[in-house]
Structure formats: C-alpha cells, structure tokens
Design a protein around this motif. Structure first.
Motif, PDB file in Angstrom:
ATOM      1  N   UNK A  88      21.259  -4.158  13.019  1.00 40.03           N
ATOM      2  CA  UNK A  88      20.004  -4.667  12.444  1.00 40.03           C
ATOM      3  C   UNK A  88      19.955  -6.192  12.379  1.00 40.03           C
ATOM      4  N   UNK A  89      21.063  -6.805  12.026  1.00 45.23           N
ATOM      5  CA  UNK A  89      21.087  -8.269  11.960  1.00 45.23           C
ATOM      6  C   UNK A  89      21.080  -8.888  13.353  1.00 45.23           C
ATOM      7  N   UNK A  90      21.744  -8.238  14.281  1.00 46.71           N
ATOM      8  CA  UNK A  90      21.832  -8.770  15.644  1.00 46.71           C
ATOM      9  C   UNK A  90      20.493  -8.739  16.372  1.00 46.71           C
ATOM     10  N   UNK A  91      19.736  -7.638  16.192  1.00 46.19           N
ATOM     11  CA  UNK A  91      18.474  -7.567  16.956  1.00 46.19           C
ATOM     12  C   UNK A  91      17.354  -6.807  16.245  1.00 46.19           C
ATOM     13  N   UNK A  92      17.542  -6.421  14.992  1.00 44.97           N
ATOM     14  CA  UNK A  92      16.468  -5.762  14.256  1.00 44.97           C
ATOM     15  C   UNK A  92      16.214  -4.319  14.629  1.00 44.97           C
ATOM     16  N   UNK A  93      17.247  -3.639  15.136  1.00 49.24           N
ATOM     17  CA  UNK A  93      17.146  -2.226  15.516  1.00 49.24           C
ATOM     18  C   UNK A  93      18.257  -1.486  14.789  1.00 49.24           C
ATOM     19  N   UNK A  94      18.018  -0.225  14.461  1.00 47.07           N
ATOM     20  CA  UNK A  94      19.059   0.564  13.805  1.00 47.07           C
ATOM     21  C   UNK A  94      19.471   1.739  14.679  1.00 47.07           C
ATOM     22  N   UNK A  95      20.708   2.158  14.499  1.00 47.18           N
ATOM     23  CA  UNK A  95      21.265   3.318  15.198  1.00 47.18           C
ATOM     24  C   UNK A  95      22.194   4.033  14.231  1.00 47.18           C
ATOM     25  N   UNK A  96      22.604   5.226  14.609  1.00 47.47           N
ATOM     26  CA  UNK A  96      23.489   6.054  13.780  1.00 47.47           C
ATOM     27  C   UNK A  96      24.785   6.276  14.542  1.00 47.47           C
ATOM     28  N   UNK A  97      25.928   6.021  13.905  1.00 47.32           N
ATOM     29  CA  UNK A  97      27.195   6.294  14.595  1.00 47.32           C
ATOM     30  C   UNK A  97      27.416   7.795  14.726  1.00 47.32           C
ATOM     31  N   UNK A  98      27.659   8.258  15.927  1.00 46.30           N
ATOM     32  CA  UNK A  98      27.871   9.693  16.143  1.00 46.30           C
ATOM     33  C   UNK A  98      29.151  10.193  15.496  1.00 46.30           C
ATOM     34  N   UNK A  99      30.090   9.312  15.222  1.00 47.32           N
ATOM     35  CA  UNK A  99      31.367   9.730  14.648  1.00 47.32           C
ATOM     36  C   UNK A  99      31.189  10.504  13.343  1.00 47.32           C
ATOM     37  N   UNK A 100      30.078  10.296  12.637  1.00 47.63           N
ATOM     38  CA  UNK A 100      29.859  11.019  11.380  1.00 47.63           C
ATOM     39  C   UNK A 100      29.708  12.520  11.617  1.00 47.63           C
ATOM     40  N   UNK A 101      29.452  12.922  12.863  1.00 44.31           N
ATOM     41  CA  UNK A 101      29.275  14.337  13.183  1.00 44.31           C
ATOM     42  C   UNK A 101      30.529  14.970  13.786  1.00 44.31           C
ATOM     43  N   UNK A 102      31.593  14.225  13.894  1.00 48.06           N
ATOM     44  CA  UNK A 102      32.828  14.692  14.526  1.00 48.06           C
ATOM     45  C   UNK A 102      33.872  15.053  13.471  1.00 48.06           C
TER      46      UNK A 102
END
Length: 135
Positions: A88-102
């Motif tokens: 978000x700070x780098x470019x104003x976009x958010x994503x979700x780490x897939x590791x939370x599902x592993x």
C-alpha cells in the motif's frame, strides 16, 4: 456444550436462512443475467491479469474465483507477508499473502493474491500503480 452442539447442527445440515432467500431470488433471474455476470468477471480477470503481468508478476489465472494468485519472485521478492505489508505504501494497492491459507506457510510464502471483483476503473488504476514497482 449443548448450545454449541445445537448451533452446529443448524449450521452443518441447513444453509443459513438469509442465504436461502438470496438463492431463491437468484434462481428467478434470467440466464442472461448470469451470462452477462460471467462475461463481466472474465473481462475484469483479464484486465487485472494483464496489468499484473505487465508489472512483472507471474500470474495464475483462476477458473472459478475472483482472486488472481501471483508469484512475486520475478519481482525479486520472496516474502508475501512483507510484500503485502509494504505494497500500500509503495504503490497504493493491497494484496493478500497466500501463505495464510497454507498448513506449511513457507510453501505459500512467494504467492499473493489480488481481487478482481471491482469496478473497471479501479482495476485499470491498480495496473498502472503496480507497474511502478519495478521502477
């Protein structure tokens, strides 16, 4: 324990009440609604996937969800949690780490996902912003 068992029985064997009304309404819609919805989601998937590819991500196009999983290693990254926290700070976009599902988080570490169930303009802007990651 009795209260938990009672609640579980109604959750396990019966779909939640409000969802039943929603499904009944959806079943009354014409096929054209679902055809248009499918085409819209497909176009949005392709729009975001293209932007992600142009930004340098390895993209895994989904067939039945509105999340696109990406590999961040082509960007020189390997920690999805750190990447998502900084994004978000780098470019104003958010994503979700897939590791939370592993079960074994290290296996999912280099993968993050982005949602494409958004307005077209938002997806276009996200693509432009993500391209700045390599700059």
């Amino acid at each position: 324990m009795t209260a938990v068992r009672t609640a579980k029985q109604y959750l396990t064997y019966v779909s939640a009440g409000p969802f039943q009304y929603a499904v009944a309404e959806a079943l009354r819609l014409p096929d054209s609604y679902f055809e248009e919805f499918r085409a819209d989601m497909r176009a949005k998937r392709e729009l975001l996937a293209g932007g992600l590819e142009q930004a340098g991500f390895r993209v895994f196009r989904p067939a039945g969800t509105y999340f696109i999983t990406t590999d961040i290693r082509p960007l020189g990254e390997s920690d999805g949690f750190a990447f998502c926290r900084a994004l978000p700070e780098r470019c104003g976009v958010v994503a979700i780490p897939n590791a939370v599902f592993y079960d074994h988080r290290e296996q999912g570490a280099p993968f993050v996902r982005f949602a494409f169930c958004k307005r077209t303009g938002v997806l276009e802007e996200a693509g432009h912003r993500l391209k700045t990651l390599g700059a």
